[in-house]
Design an enzyme around this catalytic site. Structure first.
Site, PDB file in Angstrom:
ATOM      1  N   GLU A 167       0.796  -1.227   0.000  1.00  0.00           N
ATOM      2  CA  GLU A 167       0.000   0.000   0.000  1.00  0.00           C
ATOM      3  C   GLU A 167       0.830   1.279   0.000  1.00  0.00           C
ATOM      4  O   GLU A 167       0.794   2.047   0.984  1.00  0.00           O
ATOM      5  CB  GLU A 167      -0.958  -0.001   1.198  1.00  0.00           C
ATOM      6  N   GLU A 351      -5.362  -8.708   0.941  1.00  0.00           N
ATOM      7  CA  GLU A 351      -6.024  -8.411   2.214  1.00  0.00           C
ATOM      8  C   GLU A 351      -7.504  -8.167   1.952  1.00  0.00           C
ATOM      9  O   GLU A 351      -7.862  -7.495   0.983  1.00  0.00           O
ATOM     10  CB  GLU A 351      -5.482  -7.132   2.892  1.00  0.00           C
TER      11      GLU A 351
HETATM   12  C1  FCB Z   1      -4.500  -2.136   5.547  1.00  0.00           C
HETATM   13  C2  FCB Z   1      -3.133  -2.474   6.072  1.00  0.00           C
HETATM   14  C3  FCB Z   1      -3.132  -3.503   7.169  1.00  0.00           C
HETATM   15  C4  FCB Z   1      -4.308  -3.348   8.095  1.00  0.00           C
HETATM   16  C5  FCB Z   1      -5.589  -3.214   7.329  1.00  0.00           C
HETATM   17  C6  FCB Z   1      -6.807  -3.094   8.191  1.00  0.00           C
HETATM   18  O1  FCB Z   1      -4.487  -0.845   5.010  1.00  0.00           O
HETATM   19  O2  FCB Z   1      -2.310  -2.937   5.028  1.00  0.00           O
HETATM   20  O3  FCB Z   1      -1.896  -3.449   7.811  1.00  0.00           O
HETATM   21  O4  FCB Z   1      -4.076  -2.286   8.942  1.00  0.00           O
HETATM   22  O5  FCB Z   1      -5.528  -2.106   6.478  1.00  0.00           O
END
Ligand code: FCB
Length: 448
Positions: A167, A351
């Site tokens: 990110e 994620e």
């Molecule tokens: C993302 C991050 C991760 C976590 C999630 C909820 O932006 O990569 O580390 O904090 O959000």
């Protein structure tokens, strides 16, 4: 629409985590401090005044945590390496015991039949490098490539899936523009060069990987489809800017060779001309794109905001504890948007998950039905995208364990597994059992 096929046999399921959020013991065995280690010590920056000093104590309990992954039947685990455990000063001297920790972790995963997916950078820059300018310094790209190269050589025989940056948008927006994340800078002038240096770092690391690495390497971005509140010109322009800033800033340069025009507008007069050599470097081909997806946003024009747009809450919609709208169809749209705009690059959902207020344990059982519903709807959204041609290779739940959620501290719980921070006891929630069944049935349980 006919029912989509469940996931193919080679589709990879896993869970994700990151070093600072779970490991604890940030200075153990000769590690140097990271920017997060220093940032959390500033008064008022973390909601509950906590830090990652102990977190889930994964640094010592990784063996037990691998045992939990095995119980869940996880085929893969995404984790990150803490750069300042390997290079306490960011560059130069290598700290052997830091490398040994990750060797032990990876060996343990392999012995349990779990495929390691390694993220090189999940936000914890060595503090020593921040003192040399951090990601604003042009040299940062070379520092990162040297660190990456060291890991390719040290761990390349046992890791075949690598991710450069997690990110970059959050690194820059939180760390350099608004200052709510480490290193806490608030600057309009730095973010354009920070973005560029992050992408140069990614590209140089990919080049080092091609010279001296095995397997596949990718970049991880967070994407959030942008809707507009109304069809007014002002809302349309504002929403386009929000989309360019968050979703296209880091993908257009690496996949199309240019930055979105909107950025020059947003950051005027600080948006520089980047050299054609740099722009060529950014296009270094990589093997897959990691997509972190949590929510969408609906935008309204607001000239007082830097980007010119603010998100508006939708009445009747469901929101998580983070204040993020539950919007599974946005994941389908996002995956299809990538294919339309950038082509058929292999994708992993690196994620996806939700912070929700879990019910109290009853006889050691946590029935988190709302999280099950979140996973069910989003996994179905992935299947929908695949049925429409998206090239999705895998899915990682965020997160394996409840953990340190950055500026929210321990107030938000994303885990499939509950962590009692007083005792470090782990208790798999009902969602963990659900995810185990999803994996075992290759998604069939999503429709039962
Ligand atoms: C993302 C991050 C991760 C976590 C999630 C909820 O932006 O990569 O580390 O904090 O959000």
């Amino acid at each position: 629409m006919s029912r989509p096929e469940p996931f193919p046999a080679d589709f990879v399921f896993g869970a994700a985590s990151s070093a600072y959020q779970i490991e604890g013991s940030p200075l153990a065995d000769g590690a140097g401090p990271s920017i997060w280690h220093e940032f959390v010590r500033r008064p008022g920056v973390i909601d509950d005044g906590s830090s990652g000093d102990v977190a889930c104590d994964h640094y010592h309990r990784y063996g037990d945590d691998i045992g939990i992954m095995r119980q869940l039947g996880l085929p893969a685990y995404r984790f990150s390496v803490s750069w300042s455990r390997i290079f306490p000063d960011g560059t130069g001297r290598i700290n052997g015991p830091g490398l040994d920790f990750y060797r032990r972790l990876i060996d343990g995963l392999r012995q349990a039949g779990i495929e390691p997916y390694l993220t090189l950078y999940h936000w914890d820059l060595p503090a020593a490098l921040d003192r040399r300018g951090g990601w604003f310094a042009r040299d940062s790209a070379g520092w990162f490539a040297d660190y990456a190269h060291t890991l390719f050589r040290a761990l390349g025989d046992s890791v075949s899936h690598w991710m450069t940056l997690n990110e970059p948008w959050v690194v820059n927006d939180g760390g350099y523009l608004f200052g709510v994340h480490a290193p806490g800078r608030q600057s309009l002038q730095e973010p354009p060069r920070v973005a560029h240096n992050l992408l140069r770092a990614h590209a140089l690391a990919v080049q080092a990987f091609r010279a001296d690495g095995n397997g596949r390497i990718g970049l991880v971005v967070n994407l959030e489809p942008k809707y507009r509140e109304s069809d007014s010109d002002a809302d349309r322009i504002a929403t386009d800017r929000a989309h360019a800033y968050m979703n296209r800033q880091y993908l257009d340069p690496v996949l199309l060779g240019h930055y979105p025009d909107e950025l020059a507008d947003i950051f005027a007069p600080h948006w520089p001309e980047f050299s054609s050599e740099d722009m060529k470097l950014l296009q270094e081909p990589f093997d897959f794109l990691g997509v972190n997806y949590y929510t969408r946003s609906v935008n309204r024009a607001d000239p007082s905001h830097v980007i010119g747009a603010v998100p508006v809450r939708q009445s009747g919609a469901e929101y998580t504890e983070m204040g993020w709208e539950v919007y599974p169809q946005g994941l389908t749209e996002t995956l299809l948007w990538i294919k339309r705009r950038y082509g058929d690059i292999p994708l992993y959902i690196t994620e996806n998950g939700a912070a929700l207020a879990d019910p109290a344990p009853v006889a050691g059982h946590i029935q988190d039905d709302h999280r099950i519903a979140y996973y069910r709807s989003h996994l179905r959204a992935v299947l929908d995208a695949m049925a429409q041609g998206a090239n999705v290779k895998g899915y990682f739940a965020w997160s394996l364990l409840d953990n340190f959620e950055w500026s929210c501290g321990y107030t938000k719980r994303f885990g499939l597994v509950h962590v009692d921070y007083a005792t470090q006891k782990r208790t798999p929630k009902a969602s963990a059992e659900f995810y185990r069944k999803v994996i075992a049935s290759r998604g069939a349980v999503l429709f039962s």
